[in-house]
Design a protein around this motif. Sequence first.
Motif, PDB file in Angstrom:
ATOM      1  N   MET A  32      48.954  95.849  -3.937  1.00  0.00           N
ATOM      2  CA  MET A  32      49.329  94.841  -2.956  1.00  0.00           C
ATOM      3  C   MET A  32      48.926  95.269  -1.554  1.00  0.00           C
ATOM      4  SD  MET A  32      53.171  93.364  -2.146  1.00  0.00           S
ATOM      5  CE  MET A  32      53.478  93.112  -3.891  1.00  0.00           C
ATOM      6  N   MET A  33      49.211  96.522  -1.185  1.00  0.00           N
ATOM      7  CA  MET A  33      48.930  96.970   0.174  1.00  0.00           C
ATOM      8  C   MET A  33      47.438  97.187   0.401  1.00  0.00           C
ATOM      9  SD  MET A  33      51.865  96.592   1.171  1.00  0.00           S
ATOM     10  CE  MET A  33      51.351  96.848   2.864  1.00  0.00           C
ATOM     11  N   VAL A  34      46.710  97.651  -0.605  1.00  0.00           N
ATOM     12  CA  VAL A  34      45.264  97.839  -0.447  1.00  0.00           C
ATOM     13  C   VAL A  34      44.572  96.484  -0.261  1.00  0.00           C
ATOM     14  CG1 VAL A  34      43.153  98.548  -1.638  1.00  0.00           C
ATOM     15  CG2 VAL A  34      45.153 100.045  -1.648  1.00  0.00           C
ATOM     16  N   SER A  35      44.998  95.472  -1.031  1.00  0.00           N
ATOM     17  CA  SER A  35      44.408  94.139  -0.856  1.00  0.00           C
ATOM     18  C   SER A  35      44.740  93.590   0.530  1.00  0.00           C
ATOM     19  CB  SER A  35      44.910  93.200  -1.948  1.00  0.00           C
ATOM     20  OG  SER A  35      46.310  92.999  -1.848  1.00  0.00           O
ATOM     21  N   ASN A  36      45.926  93.909   1.025  1.00  0.00           N
ATOM     22  CA  ASN A  36      46.291  93.490   2.374  1.00  0.00           C
ATOM     23  C   ASN A  36      45.403  94.158   3.410  1.00  0.00           C
ATOM     24  OD1 ASN A  36      48.258  94.234   4.912  1.00  0.00           O
ATOM     25  ND2 ASN A  36      48.615  92.171   4.166  1.00  0.00           N
ATOM     26  N   LEU A  37      45.200  95.477   3.263  1.00  0.00           N
ATOM     27  CA  LEU A  37      44.343  96.211   4.198  1.00  0.00           C
ATOM     28  C   LEU A  37      42.910  95.684   4.169  1.00  0.00           C
ATOM     29  CD1 LEU A  37      45.536  99.901   3.665  1.00  0.00           C
ATOM     30  CD2 LEU A  37      45.703  98.576   5.767  1.00  0.00           C
ATOM     31  N   ALA A  38      42.456  95.280   2.993  1.00  0.00           N
ATOM     32  CA  ALA A  38      41.076  94.809   2.871  1.00  0.00           C
ATOM     33  C   ALA A  38      40.860  93.477   3.571  1.00  0.00           C
ATOM     34  CB  ALA A  38      40.703  94.689   1.390  1.00  0.00           C
ATOM     35  N   CYS A  39      41.927  92.724   3.818  1.00  0.00           N
ATOM     36  CA  CYS A  39      41.775  91.363   4.327  1.00  0.00           C
ATOM     37  C   CYS A  39      42.251  91.159   5.761  1.00  0.00           C
ATOM     38  CB  CYS A  39      42.519  90.381   3.421  1.00  0.00           C
ATOM     39  SG  CYS A  39      41.796  90.211   1.777  1.00  0.00           S
ATOM     40  N   VAL A  40      43.042  92.077   6.333  1.00  0.00           N
ATOM     41  CA  VAL A  40      43.609  91.803   7.655  1.00  0.00           C
ATOM     42  C   VAL A  40      42.525  91.639   8.720  1.00  0.00           C
ATOM     43  CG1 VAL A  40      45.929  92.756   7.328  1.00  0.00           C
ATOM     44  CG2 VAL A  40      44.047  94.305   7.894  1.00  0.00           C
ATOM     45  N   VAL A  41      41.525  92.500   8.711  1.00  0.00           N
ATOM     46  CA  VAL A  41      40.448  92.386   9.694  1.00  0.00           C
ATOM     47  C   VAL A  41      39.570  91.172   9.392  1.00  0.00           C
ATOM     48  CG1 VAL A  41      38.462  93.526  10.726  1.00  0.00           C
ATOM     49  CG2 VAL A  41      40.478  94.871  10.108  1.00  0.00           C
ATOM     50  N   LEU A  42      39.289  90.957   8.111  1.00  0.00           N
ATOM     51  CA  LEU A  42      38.451  89.830   7.711  1.00  0.00           C
ATOM     52  C   LEU A  42      39.073  88.502   8.120  1.00  0.00           C
ATOM     53  CD1 LEU A  42      36.075  88.606   6.104  1.00  0.00           C
ATOM     54  CD2 LEU A  42      37.513  88.775   4.050  1.00  0.00           C
ATOM     55  N   PHE A  43      40.363  88.330   7.853  1.00  0.00           N
ATOM     56  CA  PHE A  43      41.015  87.068   8.185  1.00  0.00           C
ATOM     57  C   PHE A  43      41.220  86.920   9.689  1.00  0.00           C
ATOM     58  CE2 PHE A  43      43.205  86.525   3.783  1.00  0.00           C
ATOM     59  CZ  PHE A  43      41.962  86.263   3.233  1.00  0.00           C
ATOM     60  N   GLY A  44      41.407  88.042  10.394  1.00  0.00           N
ATOM     61  CA  GLY A  44      41.466  87.959  11.853  1.00  0.00           C
ATOM     62  C   GLY A  44      40.163  87.442  12.432  1.00  0.00           C
ATOM     63  N   ALA A  45      39.045  87.972  11.944  1.00  0.00           N
ATOM     64  CA  ALA A  45      37.737  87.508  12.406  1.00  0.00           C
ATOM     65  C   ALA A  45      37.489  86.057  12.002  1.00  0.00           C
ATOM     66  CB  ALA A  45      36.637  88.406  11.839  1.00  0.00           C
ATOM     67  N   LEU A  46      37.946  85.683  10.796  1.00  0.00           N
ATOM     68  CA  LEU A  46      37.773  84.299  10.341  1.00  0.00           C
ATOM     69  C   LEU A  46      38.547  83.344  11.230  1.00  0.00           C
ATOM     70  CD1 LEU A  46      36.521  82.510   8.133  1.00  0.00           C
ATOM     71  CD2 LEU A  46      38.644  82.796   6.834  1.00  0.00           C
ATOM     72  N   GLY A  47      39.741  83.760  11.651  1.00  0.00           N
ATOM     73  CA  GLY A  47      40.506  82.923  12.573  1.00  0.00           C
ATOM     74  C   GLY A  47      39.799  82.724  13.894  1.00  0.00           C
ATOM     75  N   ASP A  48      39.128  83.774  14.395  1.00  0.00           N
ATOM     76  CA  ASP A  48      38.382  83.655  15.642  1.00  0.00           C
ATOM     77  C   ASP A  48      37.202  82.702  15.511  1.00  0.00           C
ATOM     78  OD1 ASP A  48      40.063  85.467  16.884  1.00  0.00           O
ATOM     79  OD2 ASP A  48      38.791  87.200  16.453  1.00  0.00           O
ATOM     80  N   ARG A  49      36.524  82.735  14.371  1.00  0.00           N
ATOM     81  CA  ARG A  49      35.289  81.969  14.223  1.00  0.00           C
ATOM     82  C   ARG A  49      35.519  80.568  13.672  1.00  0.00           C
ATOM     83  NH1 ARG A  49      30.417  84.491  14.474  1.00  0.00           N
ATOM     84  NH2 ARG A  49      30.432  86.732  14.878  1.00  0.00           N
ATOM     85  N   TRP A  50      36.506  80.438  12.803  1.00  0.00           N
ATOM     86  CA  TRP A  50      36.720  79.148  12.139  1.00  0.00           C
ATOM     87  C   TRP A  50      37.922  78.422  12.738  1.00  0.00           C
ATOM     88  CZ3 TRP A  50      40.345  78.527   7.608  1.00  0.00           C
ATOM     89  CH2 TRP A  50      40.381  77.199   7.176  1.00  0.00           C
ATOM     90  N   SER A  51      39.116  78.854  12.393  1.00  0.00           N
ATOM     91  CA  SER A  51      40.323  78.163  12.844  1.00  0.00           C
ATOM     92  C   SER A  51      41.517  79.081  12.635  1.00  0.00           C
ATOM     93  CB  SER A  51      40.522  76.867  12.056  1.00  0.00           C
ATOM     94  OG  SER A  51      41.830  76.361  12.268  1.00  0.00           O
ATOM     95  N   ARG A  52      42.251  79.342  13.710  1.00  0.00           N
ATOM     96  CA  ARG A  52      43.453  80.158  13.566  1.00  0.00           C
ATOM     97  C   ARG A  52      44.531  79.417  12.798  1.00  0.00           C
ATOM     98  NH1 ARG A  52      42.830  82.323  19.784  1.00  0.00           N
ATOM     99  NH2 ARG A  52      41.346  83.992  19.279  1.00  0.00           N
ATOM    100  N   ARG A  53      44.704  78.151  13.102  1.00  0.00           N
ATOM    101  CA  ARG A  53      45.688  77.371  12.363  1.00  0.00           C
ATOM    102  C   ARG A  53      45.308  77.265  10.893  1.00  0.00           C
ATOM    103  NH1 ARG A  53      46.561  72.077  13.390  1.00  0.00           N
ATOM    104  NH2 ARG A  53      44.557  71.784  14.404  1.00  0.00           N
ATOM    105  N   GLY A  54      44.060  76.990  10.626  1.00  0.00           N
ATOM    106  CA  GLY A  54      43.619  76.851   9.244  1.00  0.00           C
ATOM    107  C   GLY A  54      43.760  78.144   8.457  1.00  0.00           C
ATOM    108  N   THR A  55      43.437  79.280   9.089  1.00  0.00           N
ATOM    109  CA  THR A  55      43.559  80.565   8.404  1.00  0.00           C
ATOM    110  C   THR A  55      45.004  80.856   8.041  1.00  0.00           C
ATOM    111  OG1 THR A  55      41.629  81.423   9.595  1.00  0.00           O
ATOM    112  CG2 THR A  55      43.097  83.030   8.594  1.00  0.00           C
ATOM    113  N   VAL A  56      45.925  80.666   9.008  1.00  0.00           N
ATOM    114  CA  VAL A  56      47.343  80.935   8.732  1.00  0.00           C
ATOM    115  C   VAL A  56      47.879  79.964   7.691  1.00  0.00           C
ATOM    116  CG1 VAL A  56      49.649  81.000   9.741  1.00  0.00           C
ATOM    117  CG2 VAL A  56      47.715  81.915  11.029  1.00  0.00           C
ATOM    118  N   ALA A  57      47.525  78.690   7.806  1.00  0.00           N
ATOM    119  CA  ALA A  57      48.081  77.681   6.913  1.00  0.00           C
ATOM    120  C   ALA A  57      47.603  77.853   5.476  1.00  0.00           C
ATOM    121  CB  ALA A  57      47.728  76.276   7.428  1.00  0.00           C
TER     122      ALA A  57
END
Length: 467
Positions: A304-329
């Motif tokens: 669980m924690m390794v999958s979380n570590l693998a995605c926190v930076v990726l999803f942060g960057a995705l929020g910057d480029r695509w949509s912060r609301r969409g990423t969180v939702a």
Amino acid sequence: MSLFSLMATTYGRNARPVRRSRVLRTPTEEPARPQPRPTVLGIPRALIWGYAGVLLFMIGDGVETSYLPTYFKTGLGFAEAGVGVIFTVYGVTAAAGAFLAGGLSDLWGPRRVMMAGAACWAICHAALLMVAVPAHSYGLILVTYGLRGFGYPLFAYGFMVWIMAGAPERQLGKALGWFWFCFTMGYPVLGSALVSLLKPAIGFYQTLWISLAMIVAGALVVLLLLRERTGFQGLSRGPERVSLPRTVMGCFTVMFTEPRVGMGAVVRLINTTSQFGVWVFMPLFLVDRIGFSAQEWASLLIVMMVSNLACVVLFGALGDRWSRRGTVAWLGGAISAVACLALYYVPEAAGHNYPLVAIAAGALGVGMAGYVPLPPLMTSQAPERKGQIMSAYTLGAGASMALGPLIGTVFIGVIGIGGVMWIYAALHVLSTVLVLRMKTPGPDTAGPDTAEAGAHTSEPAGLLPRR
């Protein structure tokens, strides 16, 4: 010379300096175009030592996580109920420190808040090891360890506020993703690994001194090497900065004066509510009923924690480029809701099938990472009150540590573990609904993130505001 020639000569002499003056003044009146700040893998270069300091600090703070309750019980002879009280007090002070980190950053500046947290941690920990533990004094341990709970949230969340104030707007999601990577890598991962290596060799008490050294090292890195100037002074310029009581009160009132900030605080509360509940109640289901071993459950937590570590930076960057609301939702709320149900129904249907249950556990780690872009979405509601808004955010983070287990405690005897997981899933669906209503204020809200994009643009250099 005729009158007409005299007027033409006079006008020409007076006109030339005016024309030269306009030519000379125009370049200086144009506003400077914003220059992109240099980054390293998405980490703002000016803040990079802060990330290193947080990593070292959280390693030191995480050393005790896997063994300290056992040490208090078997090593010092305290009753289970007494040990529970110690950690309850610690949880309360940690939640209070998390809430205060943002407001105090408005008042004092993130750097002073971080140093206050480090000093609190180091002094209380030293008193714990030098006085309370050798004396086997329950009261002193309760006081010193309880007060130490203020330390890590002031330090870590103080730096998160610093990131919100000092990182480029376009890269906030990625910058926050790296913060959570350092936080998680230090606290539950490297901290636990360090104690597993040192405890057999030097004993747990001596290992606790190593944790103090790591805390001091992290604080010194920030104090001596982090020179980004935004965090050296209070962030607030409004009336809430007049006094500490007004600052703290503003941390509460901002959730009501800015309702979407209140929505964001609820979303942050939901973010890790299921995580803390799963940590407590899923072993009762998987180990006692399905037949998993304790070691298999521990490895599922690692997945669980390794999958979380693998995605926190990726999803942060995705929020910057695509949509912060969409990423969180959708990547946060929706995936977490499905993962909560999968953690119950997959083992219920497939039995002791480790690979399938590991996929469900990993999906919950991915869903938790989807909430990374939430802070910039919240601060965009009132940019001049970033510190107070971050207090609302961290208040939700601290409260989730209590709400997750509380939901299970109240309902598991009535509706079972399956019903509890449905409650967690429903909360994540609610977070999706709430975050989709958090449109960023701006002149154009036609699209999901058009206002966010507008906030990133600057006024053309040739267009000067009217005086």
